[in-house]
Design an enzyme around this catalytic site. Structure first.
Site, PDB file in Angstrom:
ATOM      1  N   LYS A 114       3.441   1.926   8.880  1.00 36.12           N
ATOM      2  CA  LYS A 114       3.832   3.498   7.435  1.00 36.12           C
ATOM      3  C   LYS A 114       3.804   4.624   8.084  1.00 36.12           C
ATOM      4  CE  LYS A 114       1.541  -0.615   4.846  1.00 36.12           C
ATOM      5  NZ  LYS A 114       0.429  -0.899   4.410  1.00 36.12           N
ATOM      6  N   ARG A 158      -6.340  -6.387  -3.719  1.00 32.10           N
ATOM      7  CA  ARG A 158      -4.839  -6.275  -4.014  1.00 32.10           C
ATOM      8  C   ARG A 158      -3.791  -6.932  -5.136  1.00 32.10           C
ATOM      9  NH1 ARG A 158      -2.552  -2.759  -0.267  1.00 32.10           N
ATOM     10  NH2 ARG A 158      -0.833  -1.961  -2.193  1.00 32.10           N
ATOM     11  N   PRO A 187       3.789   4.884   0.606  1.00 30.12           N
ATOM     12  CA  PRO A 187       5.485   3.537   0.968  1.00 30.12           C
ATOM     13  C   PRO A 187       5.255   2.965   1.838  1.00 30.12           C
ATOM     14  CG  PRO A 187       5.241   6.836   1.062  1.00 30.12           C
ATOM     15  CD  PRO A 187       3.624   6.166   0.800  1.00 30.12           C
ATOM     16  N   GLU A 188       6.022   1.680   1.551  1.00 30.92           N
ATOM     17  CA  GLU A 188       6.048   0.784   3.183  1.00 30.92           C
ATOM     18  C   GLU A 188       6.889   1.116   4.103  1.00 30.92           C
ATOM     19  OE1 GLU A 188       6.061  -3.232   0.965  1.00 30.92           O
ATOM     20  OE2 GLU A 188       4.529  -2.491  -0.686  1.00 30.92           O
TER      21      GLU A 188
END
Ligand code: ZN
Length: 326
Positions: free
Chosen positions: A50, A312, A2-3
């Site tokens: 985070k 990414r 999760p960001e």
């Protein structure tokens, strides 16, 4: 993982429990011994990028909570708790208790506790105790309040198996918190520079702009948590698209005004995402995982990252985000 906006929401879910004592525990964590939380007081919670931090203090007559094992537990699959629960919140602070240094300000940048990492694992007196529980969420990591996550579909064997919580904390106020799919470990303090946290009021724009202006592709710099704590792949793709900047554009070749605009989009998208989350809205993306951009152009997709670094998946529109002339 999760960001920042998701972890901020978890932080808001946990906050009403600050000041309450843990009265019952549960959970599957082997490394952390959920029963070790029994009778501890949740005294503070902070979010840095985070990571979520929860401070627990023992009753005076008890020893420090961090008795223990600094090795983080491994992420395990299985837990599928998506999305955090609705908040039938606990009945507010209950028996709030103060103790030295329990309520630390967010601008904290220097590690507290005199001992630092060297004392990890030692049964130190209160001064150097590891009282901060550091929580890092896995891909499906979440926190639920006053209810458990339920299976949304059957697994491969056809069983409807509910996700197994890593940790369950019941509080004196009657509410409880459930942690899914996360790594937890004790630390002496949240050692994070809030000036790098994109969602912090203390976020330092000058510092961020200087980092972005480096002679390297901006899509690498944006994911560098030393400069952009809380910024993940979704925010990276969306901010670059909205700023009309090619992901491989070198920061050093972009004008100050374009770098400013990129930074504005980072902060604006992150803030909107957080606001939307709090209102239970779906995240809206324009380029991330899309085949076409909003203008109808075909979107490019490629794994990008520094040489020998983490690559990414990156989405961009070659029309709306043209490559800079070399
Ligand atoms: Zn386009």
């Amino acid at each position: 993982m999760p960001e920042g906006p998701s972890v901020r929401k978890f932080h808001l879910l946990v906050s009403p429990f600050v000041g309450q004592q843990v009265v019952r525990t549960g959970g599957s964590s082997k490394k952390l011994h959920p029963d070790g939380f029994q009778a501890l007081w949740l005294q503070d919670t902070q979010v840095h990028g985070k990571k979520l931090f929860l401070r627990f203090d023992p009753d005076e007559e008890m020893g420090p909570p961090g008795n223990s094992n600094p090795v983080p537990e491994h992420l395990c699959g299985g837990a599928q708790g998506k999305g955090a629960a609705d908040q039938k919140q606990a009945s507010g602070p209950h028996g709030r208790k103060t103790s030295d240094g329990a309520f630390r300000s967010l601008e904290l940048v220097v590690p507290q506790g005199s001992d630092g990492p060297a004392c990890v694992g030692e049964d130190t007196p209160a001064g150097g105790a590891e009282r901060w529980l550091q929580v890092r969420f896995g891909l499906f990591g979440s926190i639920w309040v006053n209810e458990f996550s339920r299976a949304k579909k059957a697994n491969k064997r056809g069983d409807w198996k509910d996700p197994v919580p890593r940790l369950v904390l019941h509080f004196a106020g009657g509410g409880f918190l459930v942690f899914y799919n996360c790594q937890m470990s004790w630390s002496s303090s949240p050692m994070v520079r809030v000036t790098c946290d994109i969602l912090s009021e203390k976020f330092h724009r000058g510092q961020a702009l200087e980092a972005l202006g480096q002679a390297q592709p901006v899509c690498y710099t944006l994911l560098d948590q030393r400069y952009f704590s809380g910024l993940g792949n979704v925010i990276k793709n969306e901010a670059l698209y909205r700023a009309g900047i090619h992901p491989l554009a070198l920061g050093s070749l972009l004008s100050p005004s374009r770098l400013e605009a990129l930074l504005d989009h980072v902060v604006e998208f992150s803030t909107d995402w957080l606001q939307g989350k709090l209102q239970g809205k779906q995240r809206h993306t324009e380029i991330y995982q899309k085949a076409q951009c909003p203008a109808g152009h075909q979107v490019m997709k490629e794994a990008l990252g520094p040489p020998r670094g983490f690559q990414r998946l990156t989405w961009w529109c070659p029309h709306c985000q043209p490559q800079l002339p070399r």
